[in-house]
Design a protein around this motif. Structure first.
Motif, PDB file in Angstrom:
ATOM      1  N   ALA A 256       0.809  -1.222   0.000  1.00 27.42           N
ATOM      2  CA  ALA A 256       0.000   0.000   0.000  1.00 27.42           C
ATOM      3  C   ALA A 256       0.844   1.275   0.000  1.00 27.42           C
ATOM      4  N   GLN A 257       1.883   1.346   0.819  1.00 31.25           N
ATOM      5  CA  GLN A 257       2.595   2.602   1.041  1.00 31.25           C
ATOM      6  C   GLN A 257       3.143   3.241  -0.232  1.00 31.25           C
ATOM      7  N   PRO A 258       3.757   2.486  -1.141  1.00 28.70           N
ATOM      8  CA  PRO A 258       4.264   3.138  -2.363  1.00 28.70           C
ATOM      9  C   PRO A 258       3.172   3.796  -3.200  1.00 28.70           C
ATOM     10  N   HIS A 259       1.940   3.291  -3.132  1.00 31.55           N
ATOM     11  CA  HIS A 259       0.851   3.887  -3.910  1.00 31.55           C
ATOM     12  C   HIS A 259       0.544   5.308  -3.428  1.00 31.55           C
ATOM     13  N   ARG A 268       2.023  16.538  -7.452  1.00 32.81           N
ATOM     14  CA  ARG A 268       3.038  17.583  -7.562  1.00 32.81           C
ATOM     15  C   ARG A 268       3.514  17.751  -8.998  1.00 32.81           C
ATOM     16  N   LEU A 269       3.407  16.689  -9.792  1.00 27.40           N
ATOM     17  CA  LEU A 269       3.784  16.757 -11.206  1.00 27.40           C
ATOM     18  C   LEU A 269       2.613  17.199 -12.094  1.00 27.40           C
ATOM     19  N   ASN A 270       1.533  17.619 -11.465  1.00 28.30           N
ATOM     20  CA  ASN A 270       0.342  18.057 -12.194  1.00 28.30           C
ATOM     21  C   ASN A 270      -0.256  16.925 -13.040  1.00 28.30           C
ATOM     22  N   ARG A 271      -0.323  15.762 -12.414  1.00 27.83           N
ATOM     23  CA  ARG A 271      -0.957  14.605 -13.048  1.00 27.83           C
ATOM     24  C   ARG A 271      -2.083  14.119 -12.137  1.00 27.83           C
ATOM     25  N   PRO A 272      -3.165  14.920 -12.005  1.00 25.16           N
ATOM     26  CA  PRO A 272      -4.191  14.613 -11.008  1.00 25.16           C
ATOM     27  C   PRO A 272      -4.899  13.280 -11.231  1.00 25.16           C
ATOM     28  N   GLU A 273      -5.116  12.888 -12.483  1.00 25.33           N
ATOM     29  CA  GLU A 273      -5.819  11.623 -12.714  1.00 25.33           C
ATOM     30  C   GLU A 273      -4.990  10.442 -12.203  1.00 25.33           C
ATOM     31  N   ASP A 274      -3.694  10.473 -12.488  1.00 22.65           N
ATOM     32  CA  ASP A 274      -2.820   9.421 -11.977  1.00 22.65           C
ATOM     33  C   ASP A 274      -2.769   9.458 -10.450  1.00 22.65           C
ATOM     34  N   GLY A 275      -2.740  10.675  -9.894  1.00 22.43           N
ATOM     35  CA  GLY A 275      -2.711  10.812  -8.447  1.00 22.43           C
ATOM     36  C   GLY A 275      -3.960  10.230  -7.800  1.00 22.43           C
ATOM     37  N   ARG A 279      -4.180   7.024  -5.222  1.00 22.26           N
ATOM     38  CA  ARG A 279      -4.781   7.227  -3.906  1.00 22.26           C
ATOM     39  C   ARG A 279      -5.938   6.257  -3.688  1.00 22.26           C
ATOM     40  N   ALA A 280      -6.723   5.999  -4.726  1.00 24.75           N
ATOM     41  CA  ALA A 280      -7.845   5.052  -4.610  1.00 24.75           C
ATOM     42  C   ALA A 280      -7.323   3.639  -4.344  1.00 24.75           C
ATOM     43  N   ILE A 281      -6.219   3.289  -5.014  1.00 20.50           N
ATOM     44  CA  ILE A 281      -5.628   1.970  -4.769  1.00 20.50           C
ATOM     45  C   ILE A 281      -5.150   1.866  -3.330  1.00 20.50           C
ATOM     46  N   PHE A 282      -4.503   2.934  -2.847  1.00 19.36           N
ATOM     47  CA  PHE A 282      -4.040   2.935  -1.459  1.00 19.36           C
ATOM     48  C   PHE A 282      -5.213   2.775  -0.498  1.00 19.36           C
ATOM     49  N   ALA A 287      -7.923  -0.316   3.519  1.00 16.61           N
ATOM     50  CA  ALA A 287      -9.170  -0.829   4.107  1.00 16.61           C
ATOM     51  C   ALA A 287      -9.122  -2.348   4.208  1.00 16.61           C
ATOM     52  N   LYS A 288      -8.580  -2.976   3.173  1.00 12.04           N
ATOM     53  CA  LYS A 288      -8.477  -4.445   3.177  1.00 12.04           C
ATOM     54  C   LYS A 288      -7.545  -4.904   4.283  1.00 12.04           C
TER      55      LYS A 288
END
Length: 290
Positions: A256-259, A268-275, A279-282, A287-288
């Protein structure tokens, strides 16, 4: 040793049922590190005399040396109650239990030869196992015991450095890792451990040098890439940090932590969709885990 093997074989051709000759021939093969040939002789002997401790211990050691640790567990667990004070039995059984995933049970067996037998090898294996199950103070105690018995044992300074770092003695960890690397500059764990401590101490140049050596030794190691990602992020090299963390999440998508760290870098790189995706994966993994 070859001459001894020839003589034992010649003698056995004249007296095939001589157990002393069979055992000596098996022992000669064992000393040549030919454990599979030794087992070919030992196993029938053990079937005929299942309670003979010397025979069982040599057989168990051959099992451990040939990756057959479950057989050691089955064999020595049956004899343990009759020989509770035998340190060799405890060492062989403890090592086999550790290697078959029964780490707590393994440490219990290793403790006696470590403390009573003054075995640096038993201390080292017990300490490494304690680290794996997050018993850091116990791991430190075993590491320090091993150092007092044999500070030249390969891996012992690395274990000492790891335990000191986890228990917030970073100066002591640096000293231990330096001694480990002075003995063996090809020690991957020592380079990685030293880099981890130096990142905490904000010595980024020193950490980078050790991480580069670690990655040269193991180019696909996810922990080394993770630490290099942390270092690049701290140094402000966000694109480089993202590449290392991308390698990590691909290699181990359930960590989880690297996600969440990659998510922050993407924002910070202005890639909000990737961000948002990371974050959703994390969140899902967190939760799991809970």
């Amino acid at each position: 040793m070859e001459n001894a093997i020839r003589h034992y074989r010649a003698a056995l051709s004249l007296d095939p049922s001589n157990r002393a000759l069979q055992f000596n021939l098996a022992l000669a093969h064992y000393k040549q590190q030919n454990c599979r040939e030794a087992l070919r002789l030992l196993e029938p002997m053990l079937s005929a005399a299942p309670g003979e401790l010397r025979l069982a211990l040599l057989t168990a050691d051959c099992y451990n040396r040939t990756g057959q640790e479950p057989k050691t567990v089955a064999l020595l667990s049956r004899l343990e109650g009759q020989h509770e004070d035998d340190l060799a039995l405890q060492w062989l059984l403890g090592a086999a239990l550790v290697r078959t995933g029964k780490k707590q049970d393994g440490i219990l067996r290793l403790d006696r030869p470590a403390r009573n037998g003054r075995s640096a090898e038993a201390c080292l294996l017990a300490g490494q196992t304690a680290m794996e199950i997050h018993e850091y103070e116990l791991a430190r105690d075993y590491a320090e015991m091993a150092l007092k018995i044999n500070s030249a044992l390969p891996g012992v300074w690395t274990l000492a450095g790891m335990t000191r770092h986890y228990l917030a003695d970073n100066d002591g960890a640096v000293e231990a890792f330096r001694k480990a690397l002075a003995a063996n500059d090809g020690d991957f764990e020592a380079h990685l451990g030293m880099a981890t401590v130096l990142i905490v101490q904000r010595d980024l140049d020193g950490a980078r040098a050790h991480l580069e050596k670690a990655l040269k030794l193991r180019p696909s190691d996810k922990l080394a890439h993770y630490q290099m990602g942390r270092l690049e992020r701290t140094a402000g090299n966000l694109e480089a940090a993202a590449k290392h963390l991308e390698f990590v999440v691909k290699a181990d998508p359930d960590w989880a932590q690297p996600h969440i760290e990659l998510s922050a870098i993407y924002f910070r790189l202005n890639r909000p969709e990737d961000g948002e995706r990371e974050r959703a994966i994390f969140d899902r993994l967190n939760a799991k885990g809970q």
